[in-house]
Design a protein around this motif. Sequence first.
Motif, PDB file in Angstrom:
ATOM      1  N   LEU A   1      30.656  36.483  33.320  1.00 29.57           N
ATOM      2  CA  LEU A   1      31.533  35.634  33.223  1.00 29.57           C
ATOM      3  C   LEU A   1      33.347  35.893  32.436  1.00 29.57           C
ATOM      4  CD1 LEU A   1      29.105  32.823  33.037  1.00 29.57           C
ATOM      5  CD2 LEU A   1      30.805  32.730  34.839  1.00 29.57           C
ATOM      6  N   MET A   2      32.727  36.851  31.614  1.00 26.02           N
ATOM      7  CA  MET A   2      34.205  37.248  30.646  1.00 26.02           C
ATOM      8  C   MET A   2      34.690  38.081  31.139  1.00 26.02           C
ATOM      9  SD  MET A   2      34.092  35.776  27.476  1.00 26.02           S
ATOM     10  CE  MET A   2      35.224  37.010  26.523  1.00 26.02           C
ATOM     11  N   ALA A   3      34.450  38.643  32.426  1.00 29.28           N
ATOM     12  CA  ALA A   3      34.732  40.350  32.783  1.00 29.28           C
ATOM     13  C   ALA A   3      35.513  39.241  33.584  1.00 29.28           C
ATOM     14  CB  ALA A   3      33.778  41.243  33.994  1.00 29.28           C
ATOM     15  N   MET A   4      35.110  37.901  34.400  1.00 36.39           N
ATOM     16  CA  MET A   4      36.075  36.996  35.085  1.00 36.39           C
ATOM     17  C   MET A   4      36.753  35.864  34.426  1.00 36.39           C
ATOM     18  SD  MET A   4      32.542  36.352  37.605  1.00 36.39           S
ATOM     19  CE  MET A   4      32.973  34.917  38.163  1.00 36.39           C
ATOM     20  N   ARG A   5      37.004  35.953  33.712  1.00 37.11           N
ATOM     21  CA  ARG A   5      38.306  34.626  32.823  1.00 37.11           C
ATOM     22  C   ARG A   5      39.047  35.104  33.305  1.00 37.11           C
ATOM     23  NH1 ARG A   5      37.180  33.068  26.431  1.00 37.11           N
ATOM     24  NH2 ARG A   5      37.184  34.937  26.211  1.00 37.11           N
ATOM     25  N   GLY A   6      39.628  34.697  33.512  1.00 37.87           N
ATOM     26  CA  GLY A   6      41.479  34.041  33.756  1.00 37.87           C
ATOM     27  C   GLY A   6      42.102  35.340  34.362  1.00 37.87           C
ATOM     28  N   ARG A   7      40.584  35.225  35.345  1.00 39.68           N
ATOM     29  CA  ARG A   7      41.239  36.870  37.097  1.00 39.68           C
ATOM     30  C   ARG A   7      40.342  36.229  38.239  1.00 39.68           C
ATOM     31  NH1 ARG A   7      37.810  42.031  35.188  1.00 39.68           N
ATOM     32  NH2 ARG A   7      40.171  42.666  36.893  1.00 39.68           N
ATOM     33  N   SER A   8      41.131  37.049  39.119  1.00 33.76           N
ATOM     34  CA  SER A   8      40.969  36.606  40.356  1.00 33.76           C
ATOM     35  C   SER A   8      39.611  37.986  41.734  1.00 33.76           C
ATOM     36  CB  SER A   8      42.404  36.789  41.538  1.00 33.76           C
ATOM     37  OG  SER A   8      43.168  36.063  41.425  1.00 33.76           O
ATOM     38  N   HIS A   9      38.851  36.630  41.932  1.00 33.78           N
ATOM     39  CA  HIS A   9      37.403  37.726  42.957  1.00 33.78           C
ATOM     40  C   HIS A   9      37.322  36.834  43.954  1.00 33.78           C
ATOM     41  CE1 HIS A   9      34.533  34.464  40.965  1.00 33.78           C
ATOM     42  NE2 HIS A   9      35.088  34.603  42.263  1.00 33.78           N
TER      43      HIS A   9
END
Length: 196
Positions: free
Chosen positions: A96-104
Amino acid sequence: MTEFVLASGSQIRRQILDNAGIDFTVEKPDVDESVIKDRRSDLSPAGMALVLGKAKAEAVSRGRPRALVLGADQTMELDGALLDKLPDASLARDRLMAMRGRSHQLHSGLALYRDGECVWQHQQSSTLHVRAFSDAFLDDYLERAGFALTASVGAYAFEGLGAQLFEKIEGDYYAILGLPLLPLLDALREFDVIPA
C-alpha cells in the motif's frame, strides 16, 4: 436455456452474477496459475489476465459437455510490473505504501468456452488513482481490512473499505471488481443463457 457454469472460486464474481439474476452453477477450476505465469512470462499484465481466464474456462469446459463455461481472472499492474496476491497480511503495508499517491491498472480477462473451445473472450482495463493517504489512515485501514489484505492483489476490496484508498478511477465498476458485467451480459444473451 443453455447451462451456464462459472469456473471461479471468487465470491465477488458469484455475487455479481447473483445480483444480476443469472442462473449458474460453480465449479472451481484446477489450474495452477504460477505455472502459467512462469511459462508465459512474455505476456503483458493485460494479456496474462486473459490467458488465465481462458485456462480456467477450458479446464472446467472439458468436463461439462455442451455447457457454456465462464473463466475470469484479474491482474494488477504497477509501473509495468505484474503483481501477485500477497502471501500474508504482514506485507500489505509495503504494498500500500508503494501504491500511495500513484496510479495502477487492473486488467480483467473473461472467456466463454463450450466443449473445450473458446467461443468468446473479452479484456478490459481500468486505472485507479490511490490518494496520498496519511500514515494514521493506513494504520487504521490495516487494522480493519482483514481478509481483503490477501484476498485481492491490491490488498483492498474496492466494493468495501478499500474504496477509501482512492481519489479517482478511470474504468467500469464491475471491471474493477473483476467481472466486466455489461459485455458479459451481451454475450450471455447471444448464447441463449439469458433472454434477449
